[in-house]
Design a protein around this motif. Structure first.
Motif, PDB file in Angstrom:
ATOM      1  N   GLY A 158       0.815  -1.198   0.000  1.00 48.67           N
ATOM      2  CA  GLY A 158       0.000   0.000   0.000  1.00 48.67           C
ATOM      3  C   GLY A 158       0.853   1.253   0.000  1.00 48.67           C
ATOM      4  O   GLY A 158       2.058   1.218   0.249  1.00 48.67           O
ATOM      5  N   SER A 159       0.192   2.369  -0.285  1.00 52.41           N
ATOM      6  CA  SER A 159       0.837   3.676  -0.254  1.00 52.41           C
ATOM      7  C   SER A 159       0.082   4.551   0.741  1.00 52.41           C
ATOM      8  O   SER A 159      -1.140   4.421   0.892  1.00 52.41           O
ATOM      9  CB  SER A 159       0.801   4.323  -1.648  1.00 52.41           C
ATOM     10  N   TYR A 160       0.823   5.443   1.408  1.00 49.83           N
ATOM     11  CA  TYR A 160       0.240   6.255   2.481  1.00 49.83           C
ATOM     12  C   TYR A 160       0.656   7.714   2.287  1.00 49.83           C
ATOM     13  O   TYR A 160       1.735   8.014   1.777  1.00 49.83           O
ATOM     14  CB  TYR A 160       0.707   5.744   3.846  1.00 49.83           C
ATOM     15  N   GLU A 161      -0.232   8.615   2.730  1.00 51.66           N
ATOM     16  CA  GLU A 161       0.007  10.043   2.544  1.00 51.66           C
ATOM     17  C   GLU A 161      -0.214  10.813   3.846  1.00 51.66           C
ATOM     18  O   GLU A 161      -1.127  10.491   4.610  1.00 51.66           O
ATOM     19  CB  GLU A 161      -0.938  10.615   1.467  1.00 51.66           C
ATOM     20  N   ILE A 162       0.630  11.822   4.057  1.00 56.84           N
ATOM     21  CA  ILE A 162       0.364  12.803   5.116  1.00 56.84           C
ATOM     22  C   ILE A 162      -0.451  13.919   4.491  1.00 56.84           C
ATOM     23  O   ILE A 162      -0.067  14.484   3.452  1.00 56.84           O
ATOM     24  CB  ILE A 162       1.671  13.352   5.712  1.00 56.84           C
ATOM     25  N   ASN A 165      -5.049  19.635   5.531  1.00 57.39           N
ATOM     26  CA  ASN A 165      -6.321  20.177   5.034  1.00 57.39           C
ATOM     27  C   ASN A 165      -6.737  19.540   3.711  1.00 57.39           C
ATOM     28  O   ASN A 165      -7.148  20.223   2.761  1.00 57.39           O
ATOM     29  CB  ASN A 165      -6.232  21.698   4.894  1.00 57.39           C
ATOM     30  N   GLY A 166      -6.604  18.211   3.637  1.00 59.26           N
ATOM     31  CA  GLY A 166      -7.034  17.478   2.456  1.00 59.26           C
ATOM     32  C   GLY A 166      -6.049  17.469   1.309  1.00 59.26           C
ATOM     33  O   GLY A 166      -6.334  16.887   0.256  1.00 59.26           O
ATOM     34  N   VAL A 167      -4.888  18.089   1.482  1.00 63.58           N
ATOM     35  CA  VAL A 167      -3.882  18.144   0.424  1.00 63.58           C
ATOM     36  C   VAL A 167      -2.679  17.291   0.840  1.00 63.58           C
ATOM     37  O   VAL A 167      -2.130  17.476   1.931  1.00 63.58           O
ATOM     38  CB  VAL A 167      -3.424  19.593   0.171  1.00 63.58           C
ATOM     39  N   PRO A 168      -2.246  16.346  -0.018  1.00 66.02           N
ATOM     40  CA  PRO A 168      -1.087  15.521   0.340  1.00 66.02           C
ATOM     41  C   PRO A 168       0.191  16.372   0.421  1.00 66.02           C
ATOM     42  O   PRO A 168       0.458  17.185  -0.454  1.00 66.02           O
ATOM     43  CB  PRO A 168      -0.994  14.514  -0.808  1.00 66.02           C
ATOM     44  N   VAL A 169       0.966  16.185   1.479  1.00 66.45           N
ATOM     45  CA  VAL A 169       2.242  16.892   1.628  1.00 66.45           C
ATOM     46  C   VAL A 169       3.411  15.923   1.750  1.00 66.45           C
ATOM     47  O   VAL A 169       4.563  16.348   1.867  1.00 66.45           O
ATOM     48  CB  VAL A 169       2.205  17.819   2.860  1.00 66.45           C
ATOM     49  N   GLY A 170       3.133  14.630   1.697  1.00 61.85           N
ATOM     50  CA  GLY A 170       4.194  13.626   1.766  1.00 61.85           C
ATOM     51  C   GLY A 170       3.592  12.247   1.601  1.00 61.85           C
ATOM     52  O   GLY A 170       2.458  12.001   2.025  1.00 61.85           O
ATOM     53  N   SER A 171       4.329  11.338   0.948  1.00 68.18           N
ATOM     54  CA  SER A 171       3.802   9.999   0.735  1.00 68.18           C
ATOM     55  C   SER A 171       4.929   8.980   0.789  1.00 68.18           C
ATOM     56  O   SER A 171       6.111   9.310   0.636  1.00 68.18           O
ATOM     57  CB  SER A 171       3.072   9.906  -0.611  1.00 68.18           C
ATOM     58  N   ALA A 172       4.538   7.716   1.010  1.00 66.27           N
ATOM     59  CA  ALA A 172       5.503   6.616   1.032  1.00 66.27           C
ATOM     60  C   ALA A 172       4.774   5.343   0.630  1.00 66.27           C
ATOM     61  O   ALA A 172       3.587   5.170   0.937  1.00 66.27           O
ATOM     62  CB  ALA A 172       6.127   6.456   2.416  1.00 66.27           C
ATOM     63  N   ILE A 173       5.472   4.449  -0.067  1.00 67.78           N
ATOM     64  CA  ILE A 173       4.858   3.222  -0.547  1.00 67.78           C
ATOM     65  C   ILE A 173       5.639   2.027  -0.041  1.00 67.78           C
ATOM     66  O   ILE A 173       6.862   2.093   0.137  1.00 67.78           O
ATOM     67  CB  ILE A 173       4.798   3.203  -2.098  1.00 67.78           C
ATOM     68  N   ILE A 199      -4.212  17.847  10.162  1.00 68.14           N
ATOM     69  CA  ILE A 199      -3.144  16.986   9.665  1.00 68.14           C
ATOM     70  C   ILE A 199      -3.510  15.541   9.998  1.00 68.14           C
ATOM     71  O   ILE A 199      -3.923  15.240  11.126  1.00 68.14           O
ATOM     72  CB  ILE A 199      -1.789  17.341  10.317  1.00 68.14           C
ATOM     73  N   SER A 200      -3.328  14.645   9.023  1.00 60.43           N
ATOM     74  CA  SER A 200      -3.673  13.243   9.237  1.00 60.43           C
ATOM     75  C   SER A 200      -2.860  12.363   8.299  1.00 60.43           C
ATOM     76  O   SER A 200      -2.132  12.854   7.429  1.00 60.43           O
ATOM     77  CB  SER A 200      -5.176  13.009   9.011  1.00 60.43           C
ATOM     78  N   VAL A 201      -3.006  11.045   8.477  1.00 64.13           N
ATOM     79  CA  VAL A 201      -2.369  10.053   7.592  1.00 64.13           C
ATOM     80  C   VAL A 201      -3.478   9.196   6.993  1.00 64.13           C
ATOM     81  O   VAL A 201      -4.384   8.756   7.709  1.00 64.13           O
ATOM     82  CB  VAL A 201      -1.371   9.170   8.370  1.00 64.13           C
ATOM     83  N   ARG A 202      -3.392   8.938   5.685  1.00 65.92           N
ATOM     84  CA  ARG A 202      -4.427   8.140   5.039  1.00 65.92           C
ATOM     85  C   ARG A 202      -3.789   7.142   4.069  1.00 65.92           C
ATOM     86  O   ARG A 202      -2.627   7.289   3.674  1.00 65.92           O
ATOM     87  CB  ARG A 202      -5.412   9.027   4.272  1.00 65.92           C
ATOM     88  N   THR A 203      -4.585   6.112   3.695  1.00 70.35           N
ATOM     89  CA  THR A 203      -4.177   5.277   2.571  1.00 70.35           C
ATOM     90  C   THR A 203      -4.345   6.105   1.300  1.00 70.35           C
ATOM     91  O   THR A 203      -5.153   7.033   1.240  1.00 70.35           O
ATOM     92  CB  THR A 203      -5.040   4.004   2.486  1.00 70.35           C
ATOM     93  N   HIS A 204      -3.558   5.778   0.284  1.00 68.73           N
ATOM     94  CA  HIS A 204      -3.516   6.597  -0.924  1.00 68.73           C
ATOM     95  C   HIS A 204      -4.899   6.725  -1.561  1.00 68.73           C
ATOM     96  O   HIS A 204      -5.714   5.795  -1.520  1.00 68.73           O
ATOM     97  CB  HIS A 204      -2.530   5.995  -1.923  1.00 68.73           C
ATOM     98  N   SER A 205      -5.156   7.881  -2.166  1.00 68.62           N
ATOM     99  CA  SER A 205      -6.486   8.161  -2.727  1.00 68.62           C
ATOM    100  C   SER A 205      -6.763   7.405  -4.022  1.00 68.62           C
ATOM    101  O   SER A 205      -7.934   7.221  -4.385  1.00 68.62           O
ATOM    102  CB  SER A 205      -6.640   9.660  -2.974  1.00 68.62           C
ATOM    103  N   SER A 206      -5.705   6.947  -4.710  1.00 68.14           N
ATOM    104  CA  SER A 206      -5.936   6.276  -5.995  1.00 68.14           C
ATOM    105  C   SER A 206      -5.331   4.872  -6.058  1.00 68.14           C
ATOM    106  O   SER A 206      -5.815   4.030  -6.818  1.00 68.14           O
ATOM    107  CB  SER A 206      -5.361   7.113  -7.143  1.00 68.14           C
TER     108      SER A 206
END
Length: 230
Positions: A158-162, A165-173, A199-206
């Protein structure tokens, strides 16, 4: 017998001579002791005289009148001093915030765009992190550091994003394949954030997520942040 008597007489004469010598030395020491005592008395008298001189000088200075100009300046200074002492200084506010939380157990998900909730809070200065929804609400505008670490097992990817306000500012896979293989997917960012930003962490949107996110004493899935400057 005569030899014994002669020897004893000789020893007696030696002892008498020794006693006479020691008597002379004792008299000399007594004389020196008398001299030392006399010197000490003289020094004590000198010290007493100096003390009297110092005390008289102090009393004379304390009796002297203060020059009017100096007196006025002293009164003026005393007024300012009392005014300053009466002021209650307001403390300069020091803003600080930091949080650290991790997942209390494993999570299975295939959802995209899913906010990850780190529900075990270890640090939450200013109570800005919400363990129920996984969101950190920025309490002060400033520069912040945020980091997350997600633990995956051998069948997960999986890929994850920081998010700010709903805008990704960092990601890692993270993609691993194989039995008994695990990894920590980690990302850290330094960003500027305004008060009220979320600010939050989520699974990638796509990208799809597959499998387990692990978290236990052998390796935590965690989320943390701290204020650097404001």
């Amino acid at each position: 017998m005569e030899r014994i008597l002669q020897h004893q007489n000789y020893r007696i004469k030696q002892l008498e001579h020794t006693v006479a010598s020691q008597t002379v030395e004792i008299k000399e020491l007594n004389g020196e002791l008398v001299d030392v005592k006399s010197e000490n008395l003289d020094k004590q008298e000198q010290i007493s005289i100096l003390k009297k001189i110092v005390l008289e000088s102090f009393h004379q200075q304390s009796k002297q009148e203060v020059v009017p100009e100096v007196h006025d300046n002293l009164i003026h200074f005393d007024k300012h001093k009392r005014l300053l002492e009466s002021i209650d200084p307001s403390p300069v506010p020091v803003h600080t915030t930091a949080f650290y939380a991790y997942m209390g157990g494993a999570l299975t998900t295939q959802d995209q765009d899913r906010t990850l909730i780190f529900n075990i809070v270890k640090t939450n200065i200013h109570d800005a992190y919400n363990p129920h929804n996984g969101i950190f609400t920025v309490p002060f505008t400033g520069v912040y550091g945020f980091t997350f670490s997600v633990r995956e097992d051998g069948s997960s990817y999986g890929s994850y994003e920081i998010m700010n306000n709903g805008v990704p500012v960092g990601s890692a896979i993270g993609i691993v394949e194989g039995t008994n293989i695990q990894q920590q997917v980690i990302r850290t960012v330094i960003i500027s954030a305004d008060k009220g930003n979320e600010i939050s962490v989520r699974t990638h949107s796509s990208l799809p997520h597959h499998g387990l996110i692990l978290s236990n004493t052998h390796g935590r899935s965690m989320f943390a942040g701290w204020l650097i400057s404001h």
